[in-house]
Write a protein that holds these residues in place. Structure first.
Motif, mmCIF file in Angstrom:
data_model
loop_
_atom_site.group_PDB
_atom_site.id
_atom_site.type_symbol
_atom_site.label_atom_id
_atom_site.label_comp_id
_atom_site.label_asym_id
_atom_site.label_seq_id
_atom_site.Cartn_x
_atom_site.Cartn_y
_atom_site.Cartn_z
ATOM 1 N N TRP A 160 1.081 -1.025 -0.068
ATOM 2 C CA TRP A 160 0.187 -0.148 0.340
ATOM 3 C C TRP A 160 0.343 1.158 0.097
ATOM 4 C CZ3 TRP A 160 -4.253 -0.947 -1.484
ATOM 5 C CH2 TRP A 160 -5.063 -2.952 -1.300
ATOM 6 N N TRP A 202 -8.537 -0.162 -3.797
ATOM 7 C CA TRP A 202 -7.749 -0.113 -4.573
ATOM 8 C C TRP A 202 -7.819 1.849 -5.295
ATOM 9 C CZ3 TRP A 202 -2.994 -1.402 -6.129
ATOM 10 C CH2 TRP A 202 -2.575 -3.021 -5.413
ATOM 11 N N PHE A 205 -6.855 4.749 -3.138
ATOM 12 C CA PHE A 205 -5.421 5.060 -3.039
ATOM 13 C C PHE A 205 -5.194 5.897 -4.211
ATOM 14 C CE2 PHE A 205 -5.546 2.144 0.591
ATOM 15 C CZ PHE A 205 -3.921 2.204 1.048
#
Length: 281
Positions: A160, A202, A205
């Motif tokens: 991450w 996802w 992010f």
């Protein structure tokens, strides 16, 4: 050199079937192998190497080539089989997998043509692929960087951190694939560290996300070839797969993670693959 120069004599499904047969044979050797996660990723590797990647076995160090990293390096048997089918090494060499003196080790190493970097220390591959993508952009190259991650591997914080960096740097020539087979060595991934809704994670992010059937090689190829999907965003393809896919006595079982096939189970596996191929034909 373009990806369309990959051999086109067979369908992607036929290539995937041959790759599975090679993996079964390697896992019947004295060292065994990570069969389950190799089988779940076969269609992803087939789509990449036979439809998408700009690579040439005759020029494996071409500076303009696309880069591929197998972050889940324990699935090396699938990568070796794919590289052999694509012409990076002799198919006959696969028989020496794991034997003393062989360059085909349990995890990929650069002694093998087509392997970019040693991998398998989980959580590192995405950051390495970010480095390739940034280097390409700095050098003014249009090459893309692809990385295949395991879903259990997403429990590593370094994944991450790399995801944040990739989005912040707007590395839209970077493509990650998550082999979402739902199992890791000690059991179900969601029983150890729940990660759904994975696509939303996802997206939060800063990534462009697609969620597909990970055993449909043609669909995988279409999505991967189309990346980047959104300008300025890295892309991640969540491939929904089954660990040990193709072998009824191992499919969907954590026990398929690492196996040394006995002669009897080797024969069973070969027969199961043959039945599947005959049915598809």
């Amino acid at each position: 050199m373009t990806a369309t120069q990959a051999p086109a004599l067979d369908t992607l499904e036929a290539v995937a079937a041959r790759i599975r047969a090679h993996v079964v044979d390697m896992c019947a050797g004295p060292e065994g192998g990570h069969l389950g996660g190799a089988f779940s990723s076969v269609e992803v590797l087939t789509a990449l190497y036979f439809s998408v990647l700009n690579v040439d076995p005759e020029r494996p160090d071409d500076p303009d080539r696309d880069r591929f990293l197998l972050s889940k390096g324990h699935a090396a048997v699938a990568l070796y089989a794919t590289l052999a089918e694509r012409g990076f090494l002799p198919v006959e060499e696969l028989a020496g997998y794991g034997r003393p003196g062989s360059r085909l080790m349990g995890h990929p190493v650069r002694a093998v043509p087509g392997v970019e970097l040693p991998t398998g220390s989980l959580g590192h591959g995405l950051a390495l692929a970010c480095g390739f993508a940034l280097a390409h952009r700095t050098a003014g190259r249009d090459a893309r960087s692809f990385v295949l991650l395991g879903d259990g591997e997403l429990q590593e914080g370094s994944v991450w951190e790399a995801a944040i960096a990739a989005a912040s740097l707007r590395l839209d020539r970077l493509v990650a694939v998550v082999d979402r087979n739902g199992l890791q060595l000690t059991g179900a991934t969601d029983g150890i560290a729940p990660m759904e809704p994975l696509a939303d994670r996802w997206r939060s992010f800063g990534w462009a996300v697609r969620d597909v059937d990970g055993h449909d090689a043609a669909e995988l190829a279409d999505h991967l070839a189309a990346a980047p999907w959104e300008p300025g965003r890295p892309s991640v393809l969540i491939a929904r797969t089954v660990k040990g896919h193709g072998l009824p006595f191992l499919a969907g079982r954590a026990a398929s993670h690492y196996v040394t096939l006995s002669p009897r189970n080797h024969a069973r596996a070969r027969a199961a693959l043959l039945r599947t191929t005959d049915a598809a034909g």
